[in-house]
Design a protein around this motif. Sequence first.
Motif, PDB file in Angstrom:
ATOM      1  N   THR A 140       0.952  -0.952  -0.005  1.00  0.00           N
ATOM      2  CA  THR A 140       0.057  -0.079   0.206  1.00  0.00           C
ATOM      3  C   THR A 140       0.996   1.257   0.035  1.00  0.00           C
ATOM      4  OG1 THR A 140      -0.018  -0.372   2.777  1.00  0.00           O
ATOM      5  CG2 THR A 140      -2.221  -1.221   1.352  1.00  0.00           C
ATOM      6  N   CYS A 141       2.037   1.254   0.687  1.00  0.00           N
ATOM      7  CA  CYS A 141       2.826   2.052   0.281  1.00  0.00           C
ATOM      8  C   CYS A 141       3.847   3.207  -0.556  1.00  0.00           C
ATOM      9  CB  CYS A 141       3.921   1.886   1.470  1.00  0.00           C
ATOM     10  SG  CYS A 141       5.354   0.758   0.790  1.00  0.00           S
ATOM     11  N   THR A 142       3.227   2.112  -2.068  1.00  0.00           N
ATOM     12  CA  THR A 142       3.764   2.844  -2.870  1.00  0.00           C
ATOM     13  C   THR A 142       2.760   4.071  -3.872  1.00  0.00           C
ATOM     14  OG1 THR A 142       3.022   0.193  -4.247  1.00  0.00           O
ATOM     15  CG2 THR A 142       5.139   0.373  -3.459  1.00  0.00           C
ATOM     16  N   TRP A 143       0.939   3.324  -3.539  1.00  0.00           N
ATOM     17  CA  TRP A 143       0.639   3.867  -3.995  1.00  0.00           C
ATOM     18  C   TRP A 143       0.172   5.446  -3.327  1.00  0.00           C
ATOM     19  CZ3 TRP A 143      -0.963   2.854  -9.048  1.00  0.00           C
ATOM     20  CH2 TRP A 143      -0.335   1.049  -8.562  1.00  0.00           C
ATOM     21  N   LEU A 144       0.875   5.653  -1.775  1.00  0.00           N
ATOM     22  CA  LEU A 144       0.916   6.961  -1.183  1.00  0.00           C
ATOM     23  C   LEU A 144       1.467   8.064  -1.587  1.00  0.00           C
ATOM     24  CD1 LEU A 144      -0.847   4.824   1.852  1.00  0.00           C
ATOM     25  CD2 LEU A 144      -2.169   6.068   0.225  1.00  0.00           C
ATOM     26  N   HIS A 145       1.156   9.313  -1.956  1.00  0.00           N
ATOM     27  CA  HIS A 145       1.804  10.224  -1.715  1.00  0.00           C
ATOM     28  C   HIS A 145       1.681  11.178  -0.400  1.00  0.00           C
ATOM     29  CE1 HIS A 145       2.058   8.431  -5.902  1.00  0.00           C
ATOM     30  NE2 HIS A 145       2.986   9.000  -6.517  1.00  0.00           N
ATOM     31  N   ALA A 146       3.038  12.435  -0.496  1.00  0.00           N
ATOM     32  CA  ALA A 146       3.109  12.686   1.150  1.00  0.00           C
ATOM     33  C   ALA A 146       2.270  14.267   0.944  1.00  0.00           C
ATOM     34  CB  ALA A 146       4.392  13.001   2.020  1.00  0.00           C
ATOM     35  N   GLY A 147       1.905  14.343  -0.391  1.00  0.00           N
ATOM     36  CA  GLY A 147       1.992  16.101  -1.056  1.00  0.00           C
ATOM     37  C   GLY A 147       1.721  16.170  -1.839  1.00  0.00           C
ATOM     38  N   VAL A 148       1.317  17.268  -2.697  1.00  0.00           N
ATOM     39  CA  VAL A 148       1.489  17.847  -4.070  1.00  0.00           C
ATOM     40  C   VAL A 148       2.354  17.450  -4.483  1.00  0.00           C
ATOM     41  CG1 VAL A 148       0.534  19.283  -5.776  1.00  0.00           C
ATOM     42  CG2 VAL A 148      -0.394  19.079  -3.977  1.00  0.00           C
ATOM     43  N   PHE A 149       3.942  18.225  -4.245  1.00  0.00           N
ATOM     44  CA  PHE A 149       5.100  17.945  -4.923  1.00  0.00           C
ATOM     45  C   PHE A 149       5.918  16.527  -4.408  1.00  0.00           C
ATOM     46  CE2 PHE A 149       5.255  21.963  -1.930  1.00  0.00           C
ATOM     47  CZ  PHE A 149       5.143  23.368  -3.211  1.00  0.00           C
ATOM     48  N   HIS A 150       5.039  15.202  -4.039  1.00  0.00           N
ATOM     49  CA  HIS A 150       5.933  14.251  -4.045  1.00  0.00           C
ATOM     50  C   HIS A 150       5.279  13.173  -5.516  1.00  0.00           C
ATOM     51  CE1 HIS A 150       5.572   9.926  -2.230  1.00  0.00           C
ATOM     52  NE2 HIS A 150       6.905   9.948  -3.280  1.00  0.00           N
ATOM     53  N   VAL A 151       3.640  14.192  -5.525  1.00  0.00           N
ATOM     54  CA  VAL A 151       3.312  13.308  -6.945  1.00  0.00           C
ATOM     55  C   VAL A 151       3.980  13.983  -7.906  1.00  0.00           C
ATOM     56  CG1 VAL A 151       0.839  13.882  -7.995  1.00  0.00           C
ATOM     57  CG2 VAL A 151       1.203  12.915  -5.786  1.00  0.00           C
TER      58      VAL A 151
END
Length: 339
Positions: free
Chosen positions: A132-143
């Motif tokens: 699951t962690c591979t599909w999560l992003h910490a924020g807009v800058f991360h995406v």
Amino acid sequence: MGRGSPPAEARIQINVHPRRGDTQNPTAAYPVKSSPPPPPPRRMYEPFKKHFPWLVPTFVVINISLFVIVMYINNCPQHSENCIGADIIGRFAFQSRKENPLLGPSGPTLEMMGALEAKKVVDEHQVWRLITCTWLHAGVFHVLANMFAALLTLVLIIAINLAVGILPHVDNFAHIGGFVTGFFLGFVFLIRPQFAWVKQRNSPPGYAGNSSKPKYKIYQHVLLVISIIVLIAGFMETGFRLWCRLGCLPSALLISMAAEVEFRCFVEGLAWATDDRSLERAFSQYGNVIESKIINDLETGISRGFGFVTFKDEQSMKDAIEGMNGQDLDGRNITINEA
């Protein structure tokens, strides 16, 4: 008006009527030559089928959708007063920059959605977080960083791997070997036929001409053969070194070398402290020893735990096998067989 053409008002209209027997087919007596039908519109020739690149856009849509879902669950205005963009995007507002400078959700929200945390994976055995962690992003800058940096990742990794080899005491052959292996594998699995062959194969008869084109060019055949030879040789060399490093059995090369001498015995289970001279002293009591050799690792130089002893006559070899098999030598029980 021309000289033999009467004026328009002086022209006489002549109507020809069919006979009584030709009423069913009026044009039978006077057939009219019809014009050929127009040719069908020429179809545009496309040798390759159109396809839509769906894989990368699918990952992009999934990542953005999951980020939106995480921000919806986060609901910053309900849990905090210092939210960024709460007046515009409502519950999708970002956490304050002190809590999350990447314009994203809070830490507890990411943890609840399956963010990676070493303690919960190791101690509580929540292995599902690795997926699951591979599909999560910490924020807009991360995406955005993941999207725009994906194109430069491969080139950057290759450059870093090759640059690391410049440092002292660093072996760069592994990085170069991986790059060369991928380069040659491309000539094997990604070889493409030339356009003239594809065009001639898929076009209607007579469209591409009568000349026959080969599927691949000469240099493609040459590179394919060279790539296959290099890959097979490289994999065989890698397997040979791995076999030697495991030290389970002597290699076929050493067996063939041992078979060249008639009165040679194979000694295994040797201690690391045993060298060529101590091995010769131990076996010289059974006869004239021509050669004693401990096989060492090619890279480390450490004994691999086996060796060969060559005698002048067959009887001395048999006596040594019978007398030394299972005996203690430098603290190890050795095993002796005829090579």
